[in-house]
Design a protein around this motif. Structure first.
Motif, PDB file in Angstrom:
ATOM      1  N   GLU A 194      -4.419 -13.519 -27.802  1.00 25.20           N
ATOM      2  CA  GLU A 194      -3.385 -14.253 -28.933  1.00 25.20           C
ATOM      3  C   GLU A 194      -3.639 -13.439 -30.128  1.00 25.20           C
ATOM      4  O   GLU A 194      -3.946 -13.834 -31.414  1.00 25.20           O
ATOM      5  CB  GLU A 194      -3.884 -15.646 -29.181  1.00 25.20           C
ATOM      6  N   SER A 241      -1.727 -11.370 -33.425  1.00 24.98           N
ATOM      7  CA  SER A 241      -0.355 -11.720 -34.326  1.00 24.98           C
ATOM      8  C   SER A 241       0.771 -11.155 -33.723  1.00 24.98           C
ATOM      9  O   SER A 241       1.038 -10.132 -33.216  1.00 24.98           O
ATOM     10  CB  SER A 241      -0.712 -11.069 -35.906  1.00 24.98           C
ATOM     11  N   LYS A 242       1.856 -12.256 -33.722  1.00 25.88           N
ATOM     12  CA  LYS A 242       3.063 -11.916 -33.175  1.00 25.88           C
ATOM     13  C   LYS A 242       3.850 -11.120 -33.982  1.00 25.88           C
ATOM     14  O   LYS A 242       4.680 -10.061 -33.609  1.00 25.88           O
ATOM     15  CB  LYS A 242       3.910 -13.283 -33.011  1.00 25.88           C
ATOM     16  N   GLU A 252       5.747 -15.407 -21.624  1.00 25.75           N
ATOM     17  CA  GLU A 252       5.491 -15.360 -22.939  1.00 25.75           C
ATOM     18  C   GLU A 252       6.875 -16.191 -23.754  1.00 25.75           C
ATOM     19  O   GLU A 252       7.158 -15.670 -24.843  1.00 25.75           O
ATOM     20  CB  GLU A 252       5.270 -13.978 -23.759  1.00 25.75           C
ATOM     21  N   ASP A 295       7.669 -18.472 -25.185  1.00 24.91           N
ATOM     22  CA  ASP A 295       7.520 -19.005 -26.380  1.00 24.91           C
ATOM     23  C   ASP A 295       7.203 -18.171 -27.492  1.00 24.91           C
ATOM     24  O   ASP A 295       6.906 -18.627 -28.565  1.00 24.91           O
ATOM     25  CB  ASP A 295       6.499 -20.159 -26.341  1.00 24.91           C
ATOM     26  N   PHE A 296       7.413 -17.087 -27.244  1.00 25.28           N
ATOM     27  CA  PHE A 296       7.126 -15.960 -28.271  1.00 25.28           C
ATOM     28  C   PHE A 296       7.923 -16.252 -29.473  1.00 25.28           C
ATOM     29  O   PHE A 296       7.445 -16.002 -30.628  1.00 25.28           O
ATOM     30  CB  PHE A 296       7.567 -14.561 -27.659  1.00 25.28           C
ATOM     31  N   GLN A 306       9.246 -18.749 -30.771  1.00 31.36           N
ATOM     32  CA  GLN A 306       8.689 -20.082 -31.420  1.00 31.36           C
ATOM     33  C   GLN A 306       7.620 -19.747 -32.249  1.00 31.36           C
ATOM     34  O   GLN A 306       7.418 -20.200 -33.249  1.00 31.36           O
ATOM     35  CB  GLN A 306       8.773 -21.101 -30.259  1.00 31.36           C
ATOM     36  N   LYS A 307       6.562 -18.906 -31.597  1.00 36.02           N
ATOM     37  CA  LYS A 307       5.371 -18.708 -32.143  1.00 36.02           C
ATOM     38  C   LYS A 307       5.641 -17.727 -33.272  1.00 36.02           C
ATOM     39  O   LYS A 307       4.957 -17.922 -34.509  1.00 36.02           O
ATOM     40  CB  LYS A 307       4.423 -18.137 -31.411  1.00 36.02           C
ATOM     41  N   LEU A 308       6.486 -16.693 -32.989  1.00 34.85           N
ATOM     42  CA  LEU A 308       6.924 -15.780 -34.175  1.00 34.85           C
ATOM     43  C   LEU A 308       7.416 -16.598 -35.553  1.00 34.85           C
ATOM     44  O   LEU A 308       6.794 -16.295 -36.476  1.00 34.85           O
ATOM     45  CB  LEU A 308       7.783 -14.802 -33.861  1.00 34.85           C
ATOM     46  N   GLY A 353       6.918 -19.648 -36.345  1.00 36.16           N
ATOM     47  CA  GLY A 353       5.976 -20.247 -36.799  1.00 36.16           C
ATOM     48  C   GLY A 353       5.299 -19.644 -37.673  1.00 36.16           C
ATOM     49  O   GLY A 353       4.395 -19.912 -38.649  1.00 36.16           O
ATOM     50  N   GLU A 354       4.753 -18.211 -37.203  1.00 39.66           N
ATOM     51  CA  GLU A 354       3.796 -17.395 -37.835  1.00 39.66           C
ATOM     52  C   GLU A 354       4.395 -16.925 -39.272  1.00 39.66           C
ATOM     53  O   GLU A 354       3.784 -16.952 -40.384  1.00 39.66           O
ATOM     54  CB  GLU A 354       3.433 -16.432 -36.799  1.00 39.66           C
ATOM     55  N   ASP A 382       4.285 -19.977 -41.766  1.00 38.22           N
ATOM     56  CA  ASP A 382       3.140 -20.149 -42.072  1.00 38.22           C
ATOM     57  C   ASP A 382       2.468 -19.255 -43.495  1.00 38.22           C
ATOM     58  O   ASP A 382       1.622 -19.430 -44.032  1.00 38.22           O
ATOM     59  CB  ASP A 382       2.080 -20.034 -40.975  1.00 38.22           C
TER      60      ASP A 382
END
Length: 991
Positions: free
Chosen positions: A532, A534-535, A571, A573-574, A576-578, A580-581, A584
């Motif tokens: 996990e 950083s994206k 992956e 959901d990449f 979505q996670k990117l 979010g990152e 954030d």
């Protein structure tokens, strides 16, 4: 090509922030060592955290440029001349070394700091190796430490990575020589220089940990940290546990966060893509329960599977193709190099070679789409400089690429095969090109194919950590070009004018950090990253803004392409996670319960850009007037706003969109290409299932079958076109000059443009090429065209000057227009044996999709009451015309209508005789005895679009073959006409 560094505003802003935060020099110091010639002059508040500075800059925005220029600034203004750059890894160290020592960087900084140079000293592993039994300091270290202020135009820089900095070699004190008259430990000798230390990637040097202790051992007067991510600190336990980012002075002195970087276009936008899988394949997944040195335990549901080192995953599930075994060891790896960790998901289908091929194929599609845009620059003005397009592939193992015994690995072979087919298809498309830039691109493609098929191809290259010890000359040449020769990778031609075709790079994460090239437009992960991380770091190699062939750095308005990032299904959901990152990273955290002080300050600051007098009182008064907040600034629950009921927070965002614009990445900056539009409409699956039997027939591909008379029609039309009695098709062509002048006679300044021939000579074409292009664009035989051309030229008094590009274009356009008009009824549809996916139906999975983009249902929306028979969730309704579409949607229908709704664009791909596809607008299912009737409607608004009659003919022909299935097709001009049709069908009045 020479890269031209350019001063960007955000980098100047960062330098200004450093200058403002710098505490200054201790001019009045009583320190007896103040004038020590081997060390920096004294800084006020030295050795104290309140002197230290944090600069936060997102990946790809140029922090290396900023800290390099900062050294020049601090040297010029304050006489500081000894700097240590501490980086986390050898790869980042190599990237920093390459930038600082590059000719383009030296030339750029010499424009601002005349006669000043940087002497870069790099400490590498092996520099401390003992020779002849003696232990000596490396020359680079000695030069850095013992350089004096007497050379006023030289800045001394020591570049070292954290592993080297932490090594015994840096801390031991048993060397056979001394530094600065007595120091025997390198770390203490550096400390004696009173250095300014620059930390790159500060999250890798957290305070209180061993690597930060190495920083402190060098006794820096001042530390300046540069990074996109900073270390975190945690205080308290349990419910009282608090985690916050550890900044010097409590906050960064300059903050260019991820949201600003993406929204301001300082980095590329990103498209995420991955191969789709069936639901059955996607659900067939295994979890890593434990990964031990000698045993791997996988679980699926309640079952567990144990694999010892060397055992094959295919023994657990045949879907794990590729002869992959468990390698174990301290890294807990599979034989393909994938590091395993607890709870990691493994999907068997994603390990197959054909799955890798699908990602490669998608990656090459993305590459050449970007390459054509960047090479041709059609929307950037005439003769806009080209942009070299690069692609980066992260793969699972070196053996799949390099192979064994000087052979190619399977991955390289597959890549070559797929690339060869792609190149041949593109060359076939462009070899008939008339435009000069397109001709040039064709030449580039042909050179690429020629190189790819040669014994020593120069189209793709790889760099892996194992390559460092290779004796293969070809491999070393690849590595040198990738790591050190950035300008060559960005250039199209060498000094002799030969094409430089290398633009596909392969690595095993070795190039993930440190290495950068601004013209990476595609990154394909043929393996999961395995952890996990950083994206943003993963996409970081492709975020930088590109440079063109002149070396000019482009801004977001000067090119069209985005970064395409291709990943595996595991992956998905990449994106979505990117997102979010990125979000954030915003310094302001939005609170949907109450209006916080930080939110107020952000809105006021944003509004003051347009209205300097705007203040907090105005904001609160406005929110109070709209009944959005309570007296304690809590958001109210049900707020009536713009005809709708919403939460107070949503009303705030409607009134002041700046709040989310400043704290969230814009929707178009990161796009998941597999997902639907950001605004989607959910299908009511139970209603669509009522159309399933019909849809199985509609999903069948249809082939247009022309009547046998069509060939005669084509010849007849061709003879009419070539018999150009008015000389409107056959024309002469001379080179022309466009003249523009400013005319102010009307009182306003307007540009008047005229064209005039600037040469008496005519422009002509090669006759063979003329015929070849004409035959390809009209589907007429070369023999027929040749006979018609002979007659036409004879009629034109044998003047061959009529064989030119304008005549060619006129012939193609006139023939196609007349031929299409003649054959628009001379064909029928013939069903084929296979189905195709559409916007509403997934043919692979044999099921309807879950959602569709709202835009494919209509450009407008309207609130309406819900109707359980409708095909989608509502409100709002989506539509393209108020009359008749919205009226049709808002009408209530009787009990015999079981389902109805608007058909999305491309829901039924009806092929058109003149290419392209069309889809009707509405469908109704009408219960009628034992056999339902399906009414399909094409609407025609008052502002009828051109070609509606032709569309009606096409769709009528298409649905004729479905009459036996109860399909009834009509064009309707009003809501009443649709209602009447439904009544007649319900009553059996229409057959």
């Amino acid at each position: 090509m020479k890269i031209k560094l350019e001063t960007l505003q955000h980098q100047i802003d960062a330098l200004a922030a450093i200058d403002k935060a710098f505490s200054g020099m201790d001019i009045m110091s009583n320190d007896p060592n103040a004038n020590y010639i081997y060390a920096n002059p004294l800084i006020r508040y030295r050795y104290n955290d309140k002197a230290n500075i944090d600069i936060k800059m997102e990946t790809g925005t140029g922090k290396t440029y900023v800290y390099t220029r900062m050294m020049y600034e601090l040297h010029q203004k304050y006489g500081l001349f000894k700097f240590v750059i501490a980086v986390p890894s050898p790869s980042i160290k190599e990237g920093t070394r390459s930038f600082i020592t590059s000719d383009y960087a030296k030339q750029h900084f010499s424009e601002f700091y005349e006669n000043t140079r940087v002497q870069l000293n790099v400490i590498n592993a092996g520099d401390f190796s003992a020779r002849s039994g003696r232990r000596n300091f490396p020359a680079q270290l000695s030069e850095f430490v013992e350089a004096t202020r007497q050379n006023a135009n030289q800045i001394e820089v020591l570049l070292i990575n954290q592993g080297m900095l932490h090594s015994k070699s840096m801390h031991r004190n048993d060397y056979d020589q001394t530094l600065l008259g007595g120091e025997t430990a390198p770390i203490k000798a550096i400390a004696a220089t009173r250095p300014v230390i620059i930390i790159d990637e500060p999250q890798r040097f957290p305070r209180g940990k061993k690597f930060y202790e190495d920083i402190e051992a060098m006794k820096p007067q001042l530390i300046v940290r540069f990074g996109a991510t900073f270390p975190e600190t945690t205080t308290g336990r349990g419910k009282n546990k608090v985690t916050k980012i550890d900044y010097y002075r409590g906050e960064p002195q300059f903050n260019l966060d991820a949201v600003d970087s993406f929204n301001q276009g300082l980095v590329k936008g990103i498209d995420i893509d991955y191969p789709d899988m069936t639901e059955e394949q996607a659900n067939n997944l295994y979890k890593v329960k434990q990964a031990k040195a000698k045993e791997l335990i996988l679980s699926k549901g309640k079952k567990e599977y144990s694999l010892s080192v060397g055992e094959n995953l295919a023994d657990v599930d045949p879907g794990f193709e590729g002869n992959i075994t468990y390698a174990g060891g301290t890294d807990r790896e599979l034989s393909n190099g994938l590091t395993l960790s607890k709870d990691m998901k493994l999907i068997p289908g994603t390990f197959a070679q054909n799955y890798q091929d699908e990602i490669i194929l998608q990656a090459l599609d993305c590459h050449f789409k970007a390459e054509r845009e960047n090479f041709l620059r059609l929307n950037s003005g005439d003769n806009a400089p080209k942009i070299k397009t690069l692609s980066l592939f992260f793969i699972d193992s070196i053996s799949s690429f390099r192979g064994e015994n000087d052979g190619k690995g399977w991955l390289a072979q597959h890549f070559e095969d797929i690339l060869t087919k792609k190149l041949k298809k593109l060359i076939d498309h462009y070899e008939m090109a008339i435009d000069d830039r397109e001709k040039e691109y064709c030449s580039f493609l042909q050179a690429t194919l020629k190189s790819l098929q040669s014994e020593h191809q120069d189209v793709y290259a790889g760099y892996f950590s194992e390559d460092r010890g290779s004796s293969d000359a070809d491999i070393q040449a690849e590595v040198e070009d990738i790591l050190s020769n950035k300008e060559k990778l960005l250039s199209f031609k060498d000094k002799d004018g030969n094409w430089l075709t290398r633009r596909f790079l392969f690595s095993k994460w070795t190039l993930r950090e440190g290495w950068d090239n601004p013209n990476v437009f595609t990154i394909a992960k043929l393996r999961t990253s395995g952890s996990e991380i950083s994206k943003i770091q993963e996409v970081g190699r492709g975020l930088r803004l590109p440079v063109d062939e002149t070396g000019h750095r482009l801004n977001q308005d000067e090119w069209q392409s985005r970064l395409s990032f291709l990943i595996g299904y595991d992956e998905r959901d990449f994106a979505q996670k990117l997102v979010g990152e990125i979000n954030d990273d915003s310094p302001i955290k939005l609170n949907q319960e109450e209006l916080t002080d930080d939110m107020i300050k952000l809105i006021v600051k944003a509004k003051q850009k347009a209205d300097p007098k705007f203040n907090e009182d105005q904001l609160l008064d406005d929110l109070d007037a709209h009944n959005v907040i309570t007296r304690s600034n809590k958001f109210k629950d049900d707020v009536a706003f713009d005809g709708q009921i919403m939460s107070g927070y949503d009303a705030l965002c409607q009134l002041y969109p700046e709040l989310e614009q400043e704290t969230k990445v814009a929707k178009d900056r990161v796009r998941d290409k597999n997902s639907r539009d950001s605004t989607t409409v959910k299908l009511r699956k139970q209603n669509w299932q009522q159309l399933k039997n019909l849809w199985l027939q509609l999903a069948k591909r249809q082939m247009i079958k022309f009547d046998p008379s069509v060939n005669k029609d084509a010849e007849t039309v061709a003879r009419n076109v070539f018999n150009d009695s008015d000389n409107k098709v056959f024309v002469l062509q001379r080179p022309q000059m466009v003249h523009q002048e400013v005319d102010t006679t009307s009182g306003n300044a307007v540009i008047k443009e005229t064209q005039a021939d600037y040469s008496t000579e005519y422009l002509t074409m090669n006759y063979g090429k003329f015929l070849k292009i004409l035959a390809k664009q009209t589907d007429l035989s070369v023999n027929l065209l040749n006979n018609l051309m002979i007659k036409a030229i004879k009629r034109l008094r044998n003047n061959t000057n009529y064989i030119n590009e304008k005549t060619l274009g006129n012939l193609i356009r006139t023939f196609n227009n007349q031929f299409n008009e003649r054959i628009k009824t001379s064909y029928s549809y013939e069903p084929l044996d296979f189905s195709s996916s559409t916007s509403i139906y997934n043919a692979k999975k044999h099921e309807f999709v879950d959602t569709v983009p709202a835009s494919v249902l209509g450009v407008y929306q309207s609130n309406a009451t819900s109707d359980e028979k409708y095909l989608y969730d509502r409100p709002p309704l989506r539509y393209d015309s108020a009359d008749p579409e919205l009226k049709i949607l808002n009408r209530s229908y009787g009990p015999k209508i079981s389902v109805f709704g608007k058909l999305p664009k491309r829901a039924i791909k009806i092929p058109r005789f003149d290419n392209g596809t069309t889809t009707p607008d509405f469908i109704f299912k009408i219960e009628h005895g034992n056999k339902p009737i399906y009414l399909v409607i094409e609407t025609k608004a008052e502002n009828m679009r051109l070609g509606d009659e032709e569309i009606h003919i096409i769709q009528q022909k298409y649905f004729d073959h479905l009459k036996e299935s109860g399909v009834y097709y009509r064009m309707a001009t009003s809501e009443q006409e649709v209602h009447d049709l439904i009544n007649k069908l319900e009553n059996g009045e229409l057959n």
